[in-house]
Design a protein around this motif. Structure first.
Motif, PDB file in Angstrom:
ATOM      1  N   SER A 171       0.817  -1.214   0.000  1.00  0.00           N
ATOM      2  CA  SER A 171       0.000   0.000   0.000  1.00  0.00           C
ATOM      3  C   SER A 171       0.852   1.265   0.000  1.00  0.00           C
ATOM      4  CB  SER A 171      -0.935  -0.001   1.218  1.00  0.00           C
ATOM      5  OG  SER A 171      -0.196  -0.048   2.429  1.00  0.00           O
ATOM      6  N   GLY A 172       2.078   1.182   0.546  1.00  0.00           N
ATOM      7  CA  GLY A 172       2.954   2.346   0.587  1.00  0.00           C
ATOM      8  C   GLY A 172       3.327   2.852  -0.797  1.00  0.00           C
ATOM      9  N   TRP A 173       3.380   1.939  -1.778  1.00  0.00           N
ATOM     10  CA  TRP A 173       3.687   2.372  -3.140  1.00  0.00           C
ATOM     11  C   TRP A 173       2.628   3.357  -3.628  1.00  0.00           C
ATOM     12  CZ3 TRP A 173       5.485  -2.398  -6.476  1.00  0.00           C
ATOM     13  CH2 TRP A 173       6.603  -2.978  -5.850  1.00  0.00           C
ATOM     14  N   PHE A 174       1.390   2.995  -3.446  1.00  0.00           N
ATOM     15  CA  PHE A 174       0.283   3.838  -3.913  1.00  0.00           C
ATOM     16  C   PHE A 174       0.191   5.109  -3.084  1.00  0.00           C
ATOM     17  CE2 PHE A 174      -4.277   4.957  -3.762  1.00  0.00           C
ATOM     18  CZ  PHE A 174      -4.476   5.205  -5.103  1.00  0.00           C
ATOM     19  N   LEU A 175       0.362   5.001  -1.775  1.00  0.00           N
ATOM     20  CA  LEU A 175       0.232   6.170  -0.901  1.00  0.00           C
ATOM     21  C   LEU A 175       1.297   7.217  -1.188  1.00  0.00           C
ATOM     22  CD1 LEU A 175      -0.672   4.532   2.542  1.00  0.00           C
ATOM     23  CD2 LEU A 175      -2.137   5.952   1.107  1.00  0.00           C
ATOM     24  N   GLY A 176       2.507   6.781  -1.523  1.00  0.00           N
ATOM     25  CA  GLY A 176       3.565   7.738  -1.811  1.00  0.00           C
ATOM     26  C   GLY A 176       3.217   8.623  -3.002  1.00  0.00           C
TER      27      GLY A 176
END
Length: 370
Positions: A171-176
């Motif tokens: 999810s961190g990929w998208f949130l960044g």
């Protein structure tokens, strides 16, 4: 024409000089494109992570121990063994999100084909963990029970899921990337709006009016200078924070994304100028910008998918530039989409930006005449 372009260029340099001496805005730029991107992406997880779980084993059988051992890191903490009379206290205190109760004779009833039930108590105040964690537990326990009884689930077909572009569902990929989109929106509106109001409060705008300058030249200078700053900050944030610190593999064309970002900034800076013409002071502009920025961020598809919204709201958000920019950002950076695929969103973004610019220009001319 050459003289008009020279005016626009020099006025833009004036905007950049003004920004260079504004320490607060410079610090905010550094924060918005570094800490404000890294911390949410690295610390906010949408899935189940490190959830607290407890087991009440009233059966004391091999299958009950196997079920307890199946809840493993990183999704779940090692389960804490409790007695039956400790369930309510564990949930009421918030120490445990999940408490699984395996009843007496569970293994015997399972082997006899009686389809026994076990109880999963969930603290639903931790809403995201509770909603997704229950599904995690169900799938994990089903797999263990089928393996233990050497049975296979009776399904008419086998479903094979493949996650494309983000195989581990990080999810961190998208949130960044979404944090960059949000910060670009905020800064594009705030930088241009506050710059215009600061000139009005300091009397600089009156000095510009006695020069052979037009409203169009003043607006274009503010648009290109602020867009240049935000585009450069976006590129640095993608390379240093998203790709470097977060380790996100950005496979798409960086020049194409930065070009789309500049087009999006054309729309947002025009919107910021329009809001500044409605406000009489910087605090009033801030209050006016809040009900505009928040819906753009929350309903653009970055926080909640558009498909989950009512149809009328989906259609309404097509008139927001942020909706198309979110689609373009994920398509370019993650799916490596080219112009032949994303041109409808580019055309829509250009049309919305042009409409915003013409409306802001008409309003700006009216305020200058007044």
């Amino acid at each position: 024409m050459r003289q008009k372009l020279a005016h626009i260029f020099r006025l833009g340099l004036k905007e950049l000089t003004s920004l260079r001496h504004d320490t607060v805005l410079l610090l905010f730029l550094v924060y918005a494109f570094s800490v404000a991107i890294y911390m949410p992406a690295a610390g906010s997880l949408l899935g189940v992570h490190n959830a607290s779980a407890a087991f009440v084993d009233e059966d004391h059988s091999q299958i009950s121990r196997r079920l307890a051992e199946s809840l493993q890191m990183p999704e779940f903490q090692p389960p804490l063994m409790l007695s039956h009379d400790q369930i309510d206290a564990a949930l009421d205190s918030g120490r445990q999100t999940f408490v699984i109760n395996v009843p007496v004779n569970f293994q015997a009833d399972l082997l006899a084909g009686r389809q026994p039930e076990l109880q999963v108590n969930i603290d639903a105040t931790a809403m995201s963990q509770a909603f997704m964690g229950a599904g995690y537990i169900r799938r994990i326990f089903q797999s263990e029970l089928y393996a233990y009884t050497q049975q296979s689930p009776q399904q008419p077909a086998t479903l094979a899921s493949r996650a494309l572009f983000n195989s581990n569902l990080e999810s961190g990929w998208f949130l960044g990337v979404i944090q960059i989109v949000n910060n670009v929106t905020i800064l594009a509106i705030i930088l241009t709006g506050t710059a215009l109001l600061r000139e009005r409060e300091h009397g600089t705008l009156d000095h510009l009016l006695v020069l052979p300058l037009t409203a169009l030249e003043i607006m274009l200078a503010k648009v290109w200078s602020n867009a240049l700053v935000v585009v450069c900050c976006t590129w640095l944030a993608l390379e240093l924070i998203v790709r470097g610190a977060l380790g996100v593999p950005l496979t798409g064309s960086m020049p194409l994304f930065l070009g789309v970002t500049a087009l999006y900034l054309f729309a947002c800076t025009s919107l910021g100028i329009f809001l500044a013409t409605l406000a009489r002071s910087i605090p009033q502009f801030g209050l006016l910008a809040i009900p505009v920025i928040i819906p753009m961020l929350m309903l653009s598809g970055g926080t909640t998918p558009l498909d989950s919204m009512p149809v009328w709201l989906q259609n309404l958000m097509q008139f927001s530039p942020s909706t198309h920019f979110v689609t373009l950002s994920t398509s370019i950076l993650f799916r490596d989409a080219g112009v032949s695929v994303i041109w409808p969103d580019i055309a829509a973004l250009a049309g919305i930006g042009l409409a915003f610019f013409l409306i802001a220009l008409a309003r700006f001319r009216r305020t200058l005449a007044a």
